[in-house]
Structure formats: C-alpha cells, structure tokens
Design a protein around this motif. Sequence first.
Motif, PDB file in Angstrom:
ATOM      1  N   THR A   1      44.460  46.007  44.897  1.00  0.00           N
ATOM      2  CA  THR A   1      44.146  46.424  46.274  1.00  0.00           C
ATOM      3  C   THR A   1      45.044  45.727  47.302  1.00  0.00           C
ATOM      4  N   ASN A   2      46.045  44.974  46.804  1.00  0.00           N
ATOM      5  CA  ASN A   2      46.972  44.236  47.678  1.00  0.00           C
ATOM      6  C   ASN A   2      46.245  43.290  48.638  1.00  0.00           C
TER       7      ASN A   2
ATOM      8  N   GLN B   1      43.462  37.017  46.746  1.00  0.00           N
ATOM      9  CA  GLN B   1      44.304  36.556  45.640  1.00  0.00           C
ATOM     10  C   GLN B   1      44.490  35.047  45.733  1.00  0.00           C
ATOM     11  N   LEU B   2      44.856  34.571  46.920  1.00  0.00           N
ATOM     12  CA  LEU B   2      45.086  33.136  47.107  1.00  0.00           C
ATOM     13  C   LEU B   2      43.792  32.350  46.934  1.00  0.00           C
ATOM     14  N   LYS B   3      42.687  32.907  47.366  1.00  0.00           N
ATOM     15  CA  LYS B   3      41.389  32.247  47.206  1.00  0.00           C
ATOM     16  C   LYS B   3      41.082  32.037  45.731  1.00  0.00           C
ATOM     17  N   VAL B   4      41.308  33.080  44.907  1.00  0.00           N
ATOM     18  CA  VAL B   4      41.059  32.978  43.464  1.00  0.00           C
ATOM     19  C   VAL B   4      41.999  31.943  42.844  1.00  0.00           C
ATOM     20  N   LEU B   5      43.269  31.988  43.232  1.00  0.00           N
ATOM     21  CA  LEU B   5      44.249  31.043  42.679  1.00  0.00           C
ATOM     22  C   LEU B   5      43.873  29.599  43.000  1.00  0.00           C
TER      23      LEU B   5
ATOM     24  N   SER C   1      41.064  38.179  35.526  1.00  0.00           N
ATOM     25  CA  SER C   1      40.660  39.555  35.819  1.00  0.00           C
ATOM     26  C   SER C   1      40.352  39.733  37.303  1.00  0.00           C
ATOM     27  N   GLU C   2      39.777  38.700  37.920  1.00  0.00           N
ATOM     28  CA  GLU C   2      39.466  38.782  39.351  1.00  0.00           C
ATOM     29  C   GLU C   2      40.762  38.822  40.168  1.00  0.00           C
ATOM     30  N   PHE C   3      41.727  38.005  39.776  1.00  0.00           N
ATOM     31  CA  PHE C   3      43.021  38.004  40.463  1.00  0.00           C
ATOM     32  C   PHE C   3      43.683  39.376  40.349  1.00  0.00           C
ATOM     33  N   GLN C   4      43.666  39.947  39.138  1.00  0.00           N
ATOM     34  CA  GLN C   4      44.285  41.258  38.922  1.00  0.00           C
ATOM     35  C   GLN C   4      43.591  42.340  39.729  1.00  0.00           C
ATOM     36  N   LYS C   5      42.274  42.198  39.905  1.00  0.00           N
ATOM     37  CA  LYS C   5      41.516  43.167  40.703  1.00  0.00           C
ATOM     38  C   LYS C   5      42.017  43.173  42.145  1.00  0.00           C
ATOM     39  N   TYR C   6      42.244  41.983  42.701  1.00  0.00           N
ATOM     40  CA  TYR C   6      42.723  41.891  44.079  1.00  0.00           C
ATOM     41  C   TYR C   6      44.195  42.289  44.203  1.00  0.00           C
TER      42      TYR C   6
END
Length: 297
Positions: free
Chosen positions: A32-33, A38-42, A24-29
């Motif tokens: 907002t592009n 995104q990479l931090k969460v991954l 869900s956190e990845f999808q949130k970012y």
Amino acid sequence: MKKISVTIILILLSQIGFSQDYQSEFQKYCQTNDIINQLKVLTEWKTANPEDAELYTSYFNYYFNKSRQEGLAMTVEEPNGERLVLKDSLNQIKGYLGSRVYYDQAELKKGLNKIDEGIKLYPNRLDMRFGKIYALGQISDWDNFTSEIIKTVEYSSKNNNNWTWTNNEKQEDGREFFLSSIQDYQVQLYETGNDDLLVNMRDIANEILKYYPKHIESLSNLSVTYLLTGDYDKGLEPLLRAEKIDPKDYIVLSNIAQGYKLKGNKEKAIEYYEKTIEYGEERAKEFARQQIIELKK
C-alpha cells in the motif's frame, strides 16, 4: 535440565514467529506504499530481533523504494513511456517532455549501508548481494556494480556456491543459478551500448574464469570485449579455448567464424561456418549458409 531445554526451544520458536509476523506486516504496508507504517514495523522489529536477516533486506527495500523519485524532465533524446513532443514554429522536433526516474542519494546510501551490514553477518545470502548489485545497476553506478559482482564471484569460491536466499532457505542448483545470474548482469552491461563498459565486462569475465575456467559464456563474453574493439586475435583466443571444451557448441563455432571474417581470413571463416551448419539449430544453419555465400563471392 529437560525443563530448561524446553524453555529455550519455546523462546526460539516464539522469536521465529515474531520475525515472520514482522516480515509479513512489513510486506503488507509495502503493497500500500505506507512508508510511515513500514518504518514503524522496522523500528519495532529491530528492537525485538536486531540481527534478523530479513530485517536487513526489509530495511534495504524500504530505503531503496523511498529513494526512488519520479518527475517531469525535458530532454533532447526521446524518453520511454508517455511523453510530450516539443516542436518549433517550423514543426521541427526540438525536445521531449517526459517522466524521469531518479534516486535520492542520501536515502539510497542508507539502504546500501543496511544491506552491507546484512552481507557482513550473512555472507551466504545471495539475495542480499544481488539486491545490492541490482540497485547499483538502477543508478548506473557501473564501477561499483562491477566491483560487487567481482566480490561475489570471489566469495563463491570460498563457500563453494552453497548460497541461501530469503528466510535463509538453501538455493538449489547454487552453482548454475549463480553463474546464470552473473551472465544476466554481463548482458545488462552489454546492452547499455557503452563501449567504455567493455572493460567492466572483461574484468568480470576474467574473474569468473579464474575460478571457473571452463565457463563457456565467460569465454564468449571475454571474446566480445576484444572483437568489438577490433582486436581480433585476442578475441579469437578465448573462443578457441571454448571450442576445445565443447567442440559442438554452435554458438561458439559461429562466433569463431565471425571473428575470422572480421579479421579477413575467409578460408577459416568458411570452415567454421560449415561446422556451425553441422551442429547448429536451423536458424544458425541458415545464417551460416548465407555467410558462406557472401564469403565466396
């Protein structure tokens, strides 16, 4: 023993919870592009749960979206969307300046490699396979697009269409959903208007018919690849097979009529247009009536 079991259950539940939070956190970012976060969460997600199926699809989406670039380009063919028309001193159109989408091959390859890893671990995840096919279609890599479809068709015979989707949820109506989606890809090839890709369509249709010999759409697709190249006898053969499977399929009947018309056999063409009138819906009936009038002139 009971305490150990409870502990294991709690650990598993906590892992599922973390996985869903990362997702869900990845999808949130993504919304907002924000590719940095995104990479931090991954990266954190990979450390916590490196074989999570959703991690692979998220990595794929990250690299695919990152690879997509858009810029201005001058072309002689009119592009879609907003464009600037370029004219010479005589007011004749000489070209167009418009937006062009292209993909960074290095970034895209990273995404394709990730989804390949995911497919290897989770071969029943149809969304992974279709995601890869979609990406190959976007870059017009039709040979690999076709190859991936054929691999998926072959695998469908091994898992009996027991597919899963996002979050490993079972895909309902697996067989019907699978075949209808493959048909959409066939239409995508056809709509390119590139006759060279008729061979790709033929290869896919033959592969489907190997495992689903009564799939009427594939018999029709196979027919089209021959009719469009003037090989009318080969084009009629799969349609006549389809008629035996469903003698009241008016689309098949109309296509058979068209095949005979192209071949120059007016008598057989009229016979099948009459069958189309018998079983078809109103628009098909009207088309068949017009064709019969023309053939009888």
